[in-house]
Design a protein around this motif. Sequence first.
Motif, PDB file in Angstrom:
ATOM      1  N   VAL A 229       0.839  -1.200   0.000  1.00 14.33           N
ATOM      2  CA  VAL A 229       0.000   0.000   0.000  1.00 14.33           C
ATOM      3  C   VAL A 229       0.876   1.253   0.000  1.00 14.33           C
ATOM      4  O   VAL A 229       0.627   2.204  -0.749  1.00 14.33           O
ATOM      5  CB  VAL A 229      -0.949   0.008   1.209  1.00 14.33           C
ATOM      6  N   LEU A 230       1.925   1.243   0.810  1.00 10.47           N
ATOM      7  CA  LEU A 230       2.814   2.399   0.889  1.00 10.47           C
ATOM      8  C   LEU A 230       3.604   2.590  -0.404  1.00 10.47           C
ATOM      9  O   LEU A 230       3.844   3.722  -0.832  1.00 10.47           O
ATOM     10  CB  LEU A 230       3.776   2.237   2.070  1.00 10.47           C
ATOM     11  N   ARG A 233       1.254   4.166  -2.892  1.00  9.80           N
ATOM     12  CA  ARG A 233       1.071   5.593  -2.580  1.00  9.80           C
ATOM     13  C   ARG A 233       2.257   6.414  -3.074  1.00  9.80           C
ATOM     14  O   ARG A 233       2.083   7.499  -3.640  1.00  9.80           O
ATOM     15  CB  ARG A 233       0.896   5.790  -1.077  1.00  9.80           C
ATOM     16  N   GLU A 234       3.449   5.904  -2.850  1.00 10.03           N
ATOM     17  CA  GLU A 234       4.664   6.597  -3.278  1.00 10.03           C
ATOM     18  C   GLU A 234       4.711   6.751  -4.798  1.00 10.03           C
ATOM     19  O   GLU A 234       5.015   7.831  -5.321  1.00 10.03           O
ATOM     20  CB  GLU A 234       5.881   5.812  -2.788  1.00 10.03           C
ATOM     21  N   LEU A 236       2.221   6.495  -7.029  1.00 11.72           N
ATOM     22  CA  LEU A 236       1.079   7.162  -7.656  1.00 11.72           C
ATOM     23  C   LEU A 236       1.317   8.643  -7.893  1.00 11.72           C
ATOM     24  O   LEU A 236       0.714   9.240  -8.790  1.00 11.72           O
ATOM     25  CB  LEU A 236      -0.172   6.984  -6.794  1.00 11.72           C
ATOM     26  N   THR A 237       2.195   9.245  -7.105  1.00 12.00           N
ATOM     27  CA  THR A 237       2.430  10.682  -7.233  1.00 12.00           C
ATOM     28  C   THR A 237       3.202  11.026  -8.495  1.00 12.00           C
ATOM     29  O   THR A 237       3.184  12.165  -8.929  1.00 12.00           O
ATOM     30  CB  THR A 237       3.213  11.207  -6.007  1.00 12.00           C
ATOM     31  N   TYR A 265      -4.981   0.968   6.499  1.00 13.13           N
ATOM     32  CA  TYR A 265      -4.354   0.560   5.242  1.00 13.13           C
ATOM     33  C   TYR A 265      -5.392   0.015   4.265  1.00 13.13           C
ATOM     34  O   TYR A 265      -5.283   0.221   3.053  1.00 13.13           O
ATOM     35  CB  TYR A 265      -3.285  -0.509   5.506  1.00 13.13           C
ATOM     36  N   LEU A 268      -7.091   2.918   2.660  1.00 14.25           N
ATOM     37  CA  LEU A 268      -6.185   3.524   1.677  1.00 14.25           C
ATOM     38  C   LEU A 268      -6.069   2.663   0.433  1.00 14.25           C
ATOM     39  O   LEU A 268      -6.009   3.184  -0.692  1.00 14.25           O
ATOM     40  CB  LEU A 268      -4.802   3.714   2.304  1.00 14.25           C
ATOM     41  N   ARG A 271      -8.974   3.258  -1.665  1.00 13.48           N
ATOM     42  CA  ARG A 271      -8.859   4.599  -2.247  1.00 13.48           C
ATOM     43  C   ARG A 271      -7.908   4.581  -3.442  1.00 13.48           C
ATOM     44  O   ARG A 271      -8.237   5.130  -4.506  1.00 13.48           O
ATOM     45  CB  ARG A 271      -8.355   5.589  -1.197  1.00 13.48           C
ATOM     46  N   PHE A 272      -6.725   3.949  -3.273  1.00 14.93           N
ATOM     47  CA  PHE A 272      -5.753   3.927  -4.362  1.00 14.93           C
ATOM     48  C   PHE A 272      -6.266   3.101  -5.538  1.00 14.93           C
ATOM     49  O   PHE A 272      -6.020   3.440  -6.698  1.00 14.93           O
ATOM     50  CB  PHE A 272      -4.416   3.380  -3.863  1.00 14.93           C
ATOM     51  N   GLU A 275      -8.475   5.482  -7.351  1.00 15.28           N
ATOM     52  CA  GLU A 275      -7.733   6.506  -8.078  1.00 15.28           C
ATOM     53  C   GLU A 275      -7.109   5.951  -9.348  1.00 15.28           C
ATOM     54  O   GLU A 275      -7.102   6.604 -10.400  1.00 15.28           O
ATOM     55  CB  GLU A 275      -6.658   7.108  -7.167  1.00 15.28           C
TER      56      GLU A 275
END
Length: 321
Positions: A229-230, A233-234, A236-237, A265, A268, A271-272, A275
């Motif tokens: 998950v982390l 997130r990293e 996706l930016t 988590y 999230l 959510r991801f 997205e």
Amino acid sequence: MKWPFSFGKQSSPKAGDIQKVGSRMIRIASLDMLGPYSESEDAQYLLIRQDSDQKHGIGGYRTSGNGRFALVSKGKVVYLGECQRPTEGCVANTGIFAITDTLFGDKRASKLYVFSSSGALRLSHAFKANTLNIGISAEGTHVAAQLCNSDTEDSGKLFLFDVAQSKVISSFTPETGWADKYEFAVAEKMVSLCYKNKRRYRYSFDGIFLDENRYDRERVEDASPTDLVLIVREKLTNTSNEQLPVLLSMINKALEAGLSDYPDYRALAYRFRGEIQELLGAVEHAISAYQEALKVDPKVGVKQKLKKLEKQLKQRDGGPR
């Protein structure tokens, strides 16, 4: 110049003077010294350090009372020195050795000293953070020092030193995190950061990460569901459309592996997933993912995203044909 340590040669030892205690400690009876040790690759040298005030029997944190370190070869102490708090050490096949000093008091700072086998100071450097660990090349030509986190510019950095030139050749924050040990390829001007999971990653002496693609792949292979998950997130930016299916596969893997014990988590992850699906143009799938995220955590931050997509879907399905 007066240095903050002193040295002295030792006479020939008596039988049994130097003994290993367990797998990590050595006792030198004639010096009343007990401490952890490091060994050269060829096992010809041992470097023992004792972070304690022998006179007052105080170890670790203190405000006075130097600790000691000793270089041993063939069962004989060939050099004895002292500094405030000798905490980390490493020694090369040539007998060149490095010691880190954590210093007295509450300072979040440390020093690195590199000596020849006879005790001549070859290099010294002051850090604005504590030192986590150090490593030395087989011939003693290069030293690596990894720092702990701090509120200074040295926080988390890896420093590489050229001992012959007595200088820093680079300092950088490794993408692979804090290593357990270091292996040098001096001819190729590279250092490998080695980890307990048997992974190792190469960096050039000027700090360029040489195994980035392999690291990205193995990082995912080794990741726990929460780590996945982390990672998503990293990434996706700053990712391309071509990479979106890969990220979607990662987040699906995290959800399938189970995040029931980690509701933050799990929210999230949904959510991801939403997205990514939104970026891929899969509106219905994105809506479903956002709805799942809100079920887990109403404050996950997708309410407006969900309203926008539901409005788009309604306009699309209810508009003129």
